[in-house]
Design an enzyme around this catalytic site. Structure first.
Site, mmCIF file in Angstrom:
data_model
loop_
_atom_site.group_PDB
_atom_site.id
_atom_site.type_symbol
_atom_site.label_atom_id
_atom_site.label_comp_id
_atom_site.label_asym_id
_atom_site.label_seq_id
_atom_site.Cartn_x
_atom_site.Cartn_y
_atom_site.Cartn_z
ATOM 1 C CE LYS A 259 -2.236 4.644 1.195
ATOM 2 N NZ LYS A 259 -2.000 5.572 0.008
HETATM 3 N N1 PMP Z 1 0.606 -0.474 0.646
HETATM 4 C C1 PMP Z 1 -0.703 -0.453 1.292
HETATM 5 C C2 PMP Z 1 -1.231 -1.629 2.263
HETATM 6 C C3 PMP Z 1 -1.473 0.605 0.716
HETATM 7 O O1 PMP Z 1 -2.695 0.695 1.420
HETATM 8 C C4 PMP Z 1 -0.942 1.519 0.036
HETATM 9 C C5 PMP Z 1 -1.904 2.792 -0.553
HETATM 10 N N2 PMP Z 1 -2.397 2.579 -1.581
HETATM 11 C C6 PMP Z 1 0.472 1.331 -0.442
HETATM 12 C C7 PMP Z 1 1.023 0.301 0.083
HETATM 13 C C8 PMP Z 1 1.071 2.312 -1.288
HETATM 14 O O2 PMP Z 1 1.377 3.663 -0.863
HETATM 15 P P1 PMP Z 1 0.883 4.873 -1.621
HETATM 16 O O3 PMP Z 1 -0.425 5.056 -1.952
HETATM 17 O O4 PMP Z 1 1.782 5.996 -0.838
HETATM 18 O O5 PMP Z 1 1.887 4.832 -3.074
#
Ligand code: PMP
Length: 325
Positions: A44
């Site tokens: 992130k």
């Molecule tokens: N895994 C974790 C631990 C996350 O924090 C996130 C973000 N919500 C995701 C997966 C999914 O990623 P994205 O938001 O880019 O779909």
């Protein structure tokens, strides 16, 4: 001398690591994109910095401003890192399902954290979606990030994560597997990879209790699919603008129990101390087995670090309490 000007210069360029033991029965090469090596310990960081840079460029975020976001922790960490370097304040609105460690870490990074109930509808005034939107209208010189619908999220992965994977696999990648929350990772990486080679398959990992899989397969947003679940970071009860369903070849759903057990197995069998969605992602790879052939190169992305789950998936008492051990 070789150094970064500040911590933001260390975001990205994470390694690919071969998965050896958990996927030994698959006919193909499985490579783990190891995003926990980012400075905020998750993928992130990439999108947090990009969303801030784009908001600065369009004038939505002004000097000394306050960044407000509903975040389950990882986006908050990325935003907090960038805010420290760039001189902004942060307020994060988080649901009470999230681990205490995640909240404490955000506070350690100088952010204010507001905790809201998980088990309310998204449009309920107490939900973290509603509270973060309301605070953004009330607090002067503030900017509501909205990682769900802010397309700078997808753009970050289109510009960095996707090209890295293409280059690191020397263009040999055949499948990309990743957990889907806001959708930024799958949509940005998926778009870049399919532009390089339209035959690359893009698979989303979903949870039971989330609307994605059924919506992708039928076009129906089924409220009956929605119920509280334990897996963190993936699955949603809304359709974020960052999920580009047309780019996704299919979804597989992983149970809370499997996600927890495979998170532990990654630690003990691969030496990879990772977050709960990594467990879901690698179990998703195993569930998709029938789609993989010899000589295929499958890249699975691991979002975050195990330290955020020591009181949960890595705690025997918690696992027993949930009936997972
Ligand atoms: N895994 C974790 C631990 C996350 O924090 C996130 C973000 N919500 C995701 C997966 C999914 O990623 P994205 O938001 O880019 O779909």
């Amino acid at each position: 001398m070789e150094y970064s000007e500040n911590i933001l210069g260390t975001i990205g360029n994470t390694p690919l690591v071969k998965n050896n033991n958990l996927t030994v029965d698959l006919p193909c090469l499985v490579l783990d994109k190891y995003e926990t090596l980012n400075p905020g310990k998750s993928v992130k960081d990439r999108m947090a910095l990009k969303m801030i840079e784009d908001a600065e460029a369009t004038g939505k975020l002004k000097p000394g401003g306050t960044i407000i976001e509903g975040t389950s922790g990882n986006t908050g960490m990325g935003l907090a890192l960038a805010a420290i370097i760039k001189g902004y304040k942060c307020i994060f609105v988080i649901s009470d399902k999230q681990s205490k460690e995640k909240i404490d870490v955000l506070k350690a990074m100088g952010a204010e954290v507001v905790v809201c109930p998980t088990e309310v509808e998204p449009d309920d005034p107490r939900s973290y979606y509603s509270v973060s939107k309301r605070m953004a209208t009330e607090i002067p010189n503030s900017w509501y990030v909205n990682q769900y619908d802010n397309l700078s999220n997808t753009a970050a992965h289109y510009e960095s994560t996707g090209p890295e994977i293409w280059k690191q696999t020397d263009g040999k990648i055949t499948h990309f597997v990743v957990g889907v929350g806001t959708g930024g990772t799958i949509s940005g990486v998926g778009k870049y990879l399919k532009e390089q080679n339209p035959n690359i398959k893009v698979w989303g990992v979903d949870t039971y209790g989330s609307v994605f899989k059924k919506y992708h397969e039928t076009g129906i947003f089924d409220k009956n699919e929605i119920y509280p679940y334990i897996t963190e970071g993936i699955g949603e009860d809304i359709l974020p603008k960052n999920v580009d369903f047309d780019l996704i070849d299919g979804f597989t759903k992983v149970t809370d129990r499997d996600a927890a057990i495979y998170t532990r197995r990654l630690a003990r069998e691969e030496g990879m101390f990772l977050g709960n969605s990594a467990g879901a992602a690698i179990k998703g790879v195993l569930q998709l087995k029938e789609h993989f052939k010899e000589n295929d190169v499958v890249v699975v992305l691991f979002h975050d670090h195990g330290s955020r789950y020591v009181g949960k998936m890595f705690n025997d008492e918690w696992m027993k309490e949930k009936g997972f051990l």
